[in-house]
Scaffold this active site. Structure first.
Site: not given
Length: 661
Positions: A429, A563
């Site tokens: 990633h 978030r």
């Protein structure tokens, strides 16, 4: 230490609810509010495709063994609480649409036909379009007479019919709502009203054409969502071939949700549930329309002042804009982009220059989500054809982007790019790139480390940071990482892979982050100021949450911007010195930034890693220390703006970035 944890799925649902609240915010432009409705629906679809299978499976285990526990606070009540929260949010969704959005559309002379049985007027208005276009795509299936396998997340009408003889016999027919056609139809109008109808209702208006000799008893929208989570840990052989096979299998996954119009008669609902092998836990009542993510494409009059956000034109990074040779500039100093406030041009130039600079010998990059029309991938193709040694790690297991990544990897490989495919049981990633130039016997290195993907499409609406650096420690360690990714072994000449300037998951990331937190704990116990500021997308990993609790109990001030998922319990006694906020606004918050006070000598890190189990234990992630004091200050200033004013932070950051020298 007992670690209080909040359920990750309920936390994620609270994030999606925050998205829904943006649709109710009158300060948000009308068509942007409609887009937030679309985002909410799209998010919920993915939740049912990816998370609900796990919740259902765990619930079945807990029903048999209530004592079976885990680290994610999952209990026998989780499924009930999740379903309860989803139903509550969907009810509020309907209230926002009917009580706020539609009235505000009407104030602007926009008439959206919604929750109305189609009458003769709609039938007349759509007759020609139905006969010339829609009809070509319709494929009615008489259930019980013909085999039928509903496609994943496709829209259908379930129609109940009775022969005109009315002998008590009932027939059930499934009709597809064609996804290849636009979901909304602009209708002709005699006045200045801008009238819009759903494709669904245009089909409903002409059911008598499709079924002559029958009475239409009712038509009801239905949708089946299937398990789309693929078990990538099982991949052992040819990664490319196996991922392609799994993509095909995804569309055949077991049901996780059967969404239906709540007005549907029970006999028809039971018939469909049996027909499609759906359990009671998978039955989800909804409204007249599904797939409301399509609201993002709701037609808008050409002239409608204030309906969308005013254009926020990104600015050019001043230093990058002044130079003709970006790679030369990077050798002189580090640069930092703040997306989407800055133009993405320097990233594109980085790869374009690398493809054509005669001194460039080698290019390395990790690609996780490749843009469908990627200029970066095209530059890498050109670089290979220009004689450069180009090595690209393509993550084939990037969820829902697998097919696009496969397509680009094949194109690059055909051009001579060395393609490294996924590591079985692990995702890469990291967002890193390295360019090596050679002048005689001298090499120089230029690197990129980013918080988001090298994807020019998402760079327009994701907030991210991109660091350009020639720092010798960072770039040499990036080279070691790429050597490891190619061989899956320690590079020759190194007894074991060590990183000092990079924090790399699977190697040193957890221990380094833990050590940085420990230093703040030691400082506060010594009577020194101590503070930790972290910005993440998701916070779930138990050991890191425990470390934050430990810091809090010692007296360290911890400020967090998270978030989406946050499994930390902010009102737990252990969290008395921890504050957590969430930002949902015009752009999708995406950076991962870590600031440690260090008794006034602050250290700032940025990179790709959330603090999730998957990121820290099952992925290769990269974070880097930011060394340039001015760039450190930029990151600290931006985080401060977000912390002080979450509602208007993005506008404040745009103003800030415009004034960076």
């Amino acid at each position: 230490m007992n670690v209080p944890l909040y359920n990750r799925d309920l936390s994620w649902l609270s994030f999606n609810y925050r998205v829904l609240l943006m649709a109710a915010d009158q300060q948000v432009p009308l068509y942007e509010r409609i887009k937030f409705l679309s985002i909410f629906s799209s998010n919920l679809d993915e939740f049912f495709k990816v998370r609900m299978p796990a919740i259902l499976a765990i619930n079945r285990v807990l029903e048999k063994d209530p004592g079976a526990g885990n680290d994610e606070a999952l209990t026998s009540d989780t499924l009930r609480l999740v379903q309860q929260e989803i139903n509550r949010q969907q009810e509020e969704y309907g209230k926002i649409v009917t009580g706020s959005i539609i009235p505000d559309l009407q104030k602007n002379n926009i008439q959206l036909i919604y929750n109305q049985e189609p009458g003769q007027q709609l039938k007349d208005a759509t007759r020609e379009y139905f006969l010339t276009t829609i009809l070509a795509y319709l494929q009615p299936v008489w259930l019980g007479r013909q085999p039928f396998f509903p496609e994943n997340n496709a829209l259908y009408l379930a129609v109940a019919l009775a022969p005109e003889s009315d002998n008590g016999k009932r027939d059930y027919v499934i009709i597809n709502i064609p996804a290849t056609l636009k979901r909304f139809i602009r209708l002709p109008s005699d006045d200045n009203t801008f009238t819009i109808a759903f494709l669904d209702d245009a089909i409903r208006a002409h059911l008598d054409y499709l079924f002559p000799g029958y009475t239409i008893l009712g038509s009801y929208s239905v949708k089946l969502t299937r398990n789309a989570e693929m078990d990538m840990d099982e991949i052992k052989g040819d990664v490319l071939e196996e991922v392609e096979t799994l993509i095909r299998k995804r569309e055949l996954g077991v049901p996780t949700r059967f969404l239906y119009d709540a007005r549907i008669p029970l006999p028809l609902l039971h018939f469909l549930a049996k027909q499609f092998d759906v359990t009671n836990d998978e039955l989800v009542p909804g409204g007249r329309y599904h797939n409301l993510k399509d609201l993002a494409d709701l037609p808008m009059p050409a002239e409608l002042p204030g309906a969308v956000y005013p254009k926020a034109l990104p600015v050019q990074n001043v230093l990058a804009g002044k130079t003709d040779k970006l790679l030369d500039l990077i050798q002189q100093r580090d640069l930092l982009l703040h997306l989407p406030y800055h133009k993405y041009d320097p990233v594109l130039r980085f790869f374009n220059e690398a493809a054509t600079d005669t001194a460039v010998q080698e290019i390395y990059v990790t690609l996780y989500r490749i843009a469908s029309g990627s200029q970066i991938a095209q530059a890498l193709i050109s670089a290979a054809r220009n004689g450069k040694q180009v090595t690209v790690f393509v993550e084939l297991k990037a969820r829902f982007d697998e097919a696009n990544n496969i397509r680009w990897s094949k194109r690059m490989k055909e051009a001579g790019v060395k393609i490294i495919y996924s590591i079985p049981g692990m995702k890469v990633h990291a967002k890193t790139a390295l360019v090596k130039r050679k002048y005689g016997y001298h090499w120089d290195y230029s690197g990129l480390v980013a918080t988001g993907n090298f994807n020019e499409s998402t760079a327009r609406f994701y907030t991210d940071h991109v660091l350009f650096t020639s720092h010798i420690g960072i770039t040499r360690e990036m080279e070691l990482l790429f050597l490891y990714l190619q061989s899956r072994e320690q590079p020759i000449g190194y007894r074991f892979l060590q990183f000092e300037h990079l924090l790399v998951a699977q190697f040193n990331m957890i221990t380094r982050f833990s050590a940085l937190i420990d230093r703040e704990i030691a400082n506060v116990r010594a009577g020194l100021p101590a503070r930790i500021t972290i910005k993440l997308n998701n916070l779930q990993e138990k050991s890191m949450i425990a470390k934050l609790y430990e810091a809090s109990e010692a007296g360290v001030e911890v400020r967090m911007i998270v978030r989406s998922i946050s499994c930390l319990v902010p009102d737990a006694p252990e969290a008395r010195n921890i504050q957590v906020i969430r930002i949902v606004d015009r752009y999708l918050e995406h950076p991962r930034v870590f600031i440690f006070h260090n008794n006034g000598e602050e250290e700032v890190y940025m990179g790709s890693a959330d603090w999730m189990n998957r990121n820290l234990h099952r992925r290769i992630e990269v974070c880097t220390k930011v060394y340039d004091p001015s760039l450190q200050q930029e990151l600290k200033d931006i985080i401060a703006l977000q912390w002080e004013d979450s509602k208007n932070a993005q506008a404040a950051i745009m103003s800030y970035v415009q004034n960076i020298a």
